[in-house]
Design an enzyme around this catalytic site. Structure first.
Site, PDB file in Angstrom:
ATOM      1  N   ASP A   1      47.776  52.793   2.193  1.00 20.09           N
ATOM      2  CA  ASP A   1      48.200  52.527   0.821  1.00 20.09           C
ATOM      3  C   ASP A   1      47.089  52.820  -0.181  1.00 20.09           C
ATOM      4  OD1 ASP A   1      50.949  51.853   0.501  1.00 20.09           O
ATOM      5  OD2 ASP A   1      50.610  50.054   1.684  1.00 20.09           O
TER       6      ASP A   1
ATOM      7  N   TYR B   1      48.197  42.990   1.169  1.00 20.18           N
ATOM      8  CA  TYR B   1      47.367  42.838   2.371  1.00 20.18           C
ATOM      9  C   TYR B   1      46.225  41.866   2.111  1.00 20.18           C
ATOM     10  CZ  TYR B   1      50.031  47.057   3.200  1.00 20.18           C
ATOM     11  OH  TYR B   1      51.063  47.953   3.288  1.00 20.18           O
TER      12      TYR B   1
HETATM   13 ZN    ZN Z   1      52.815  51.763   0.117  1.00 19.82          ZN
HETATM   14 ZN    ZN Z   2      54.569  54.773  -0.781  1.00 18.10          ZN
END
Ligand code: ZN
Ligand code: ZN
Length: 348
Positions: free
Chosen positions: A89, A126
């Site tokens: 990410d 996260y």
């Molecule tokens: Zn993502």
């Molecule tokens: Zn994405």
């Protein structure tokens, strides 16, 4: 010949508000949602808005109590997978903003900015999960896994190398290649991780984390859909790039990606988890690789012998989210929604 993609002008007084093409087009850069080139852009915008969520809405109370009760193997896999997702990410927020610079359509640029923002939220989730369940020192270690864990490193390099050519030399070909890697990142590399969390939820473990994972999964499906649209539009605008070589490139990339995903899954999940049969997970990854390749218009030939239907039947209830319908997670999460503004430490 290498055709370079031009960056979007900040303002072009000579160009129409409704853009002339996805890349290398003319656009004033004004955004009027009622005067846009692609009919799918506004519906996508609405879906992305409707899906908006933040980690603060999810109460971590139960997960905080449950995490120490997980087996050592489950705890390790949990942290490794969060470490992987955090890496993916993080790269993704930046890739999206780089792509946005070259899109000559103000509405698709707007969607790309929303996509990047969602990646930031995924990353936040996260930190949110880890700060709830483990001490800061371990949280910091998890965010270092991409450096210290060999298989993670390999996967990291695979994606960043796939993106690098485009960022260094933004040609049409490199752009198309980078989208293939994007679909791998958003549509394949998360998937054994997703399976792990859904399997926990199936066993009534770590449901709050799995709820967040489900929101992330839902966002990623929209993102894959958006990049699929861009990929197909660029090929429509530049049909000379729709070659057998491109198809071979896509198939080879998906195959390598699936192999890395399977290798990783074998290492951290294997047959060590209650409820996951590794051979089924392997089939599932192959099935997903075929599905994503097919989505980009290149057929299901990555693994010709992979099942045509999802071999992890149980995961469908958790994964194939039909937007607009309530599902298991949404019903669950509604109980958590707005329960607490603080870091989820209040138990319900
Ligand atoms: Zn993502
Ligand atoms: Zn994405």
């Amino acid at each position: 010949m290498m055709i370079t993609i031009a960056k979007r002008e900040l303002m072009d007084a000579q160009a129409p508000n409704c853009s002339t093409s996805m890349i290398n087009g003319a656009s004033s850069n004004i955004l009027n949602w009622d005067d846009v080139r692609f009919p799918w852009a506004y519906p996508k915008y609405k879906v992305m808005l409707a899906n908006f969520w933040t980690p603060f809405e999810i109460n971590m109370g139960k997960d905080i109590k449950q995490f120490p009760q997980l087996s050592q193997v489950e705890q390790d896999a949990f942290l490794k997978i969060i470490g992987l997702l955090a890496l993916l990410d993080s790269i993704q927020s930046d890739y999206a903003s780089k792509v946005a610079d070259y899109i000559t359509d103000s509405s698709v640029n707007a969607l790309m900015i929303m996509l990047a923002q969602q990646e930031v939220i995924h990353n936040h989730s996260y930190s949110y999960v880890l700060s709830s369940i483990v001490p800061k020192k371990i949280q910091d270690e998890v965010f270092e896994y991409w450096r210290t864990e060999h298989t993670l490193r390999k996967r990291n390099d695979f994606i960043t190398n796939g993106y690098k050519d485009f960022t260094e030399q933004p040609s049409i070909e490199n752009f198309l290649h980078s989208i293939i890697y994007d679909v791998i990142l958003e549509g394949l590399f998360f998937y054994s991780g997703f399976a792990f969390f859904y399997n926990l939820a199936r066993n009534q473990k770590m449901v709050a984390t799995s709820t967040m994972i489900n929101y992330i999964n839902r966002d990623e499906q929209i993102h894959v859909g958006l990049f699929e649209k861009i990929y197909k539009e660029v090929l429509k605008e530049n049909p000379e790039y729709n070659t057998p070589e491109l198809e071979q490139y896509a198939i080879a990339a998906f195959r390598k990606a699936a192999e890395l995903e399977i290798e990783w899954g074998r290492e951290i999940i294997g047959n060590k988890m209650d409820g996951i049969v590794f051979e089924e997970l392997e089939q599932y990854i192959q099935y997903m690789a075929n599905k994503r390749c097919h989505q980009l218009g290149h057929g299901r030939n990555v693994f010709p012998h992979a099942p045509i239907k999802n071999p992890l039947r149980w995961i469908i209830a958790y994964q194939e989210v039909d937007l607009g319908k309530t599902d298991f997670f949404e019903q669950k999460s509604r109980q958590y929604t707005k329960a607490s503004d603080v870091n989820g430490f209040d138990d319900l």
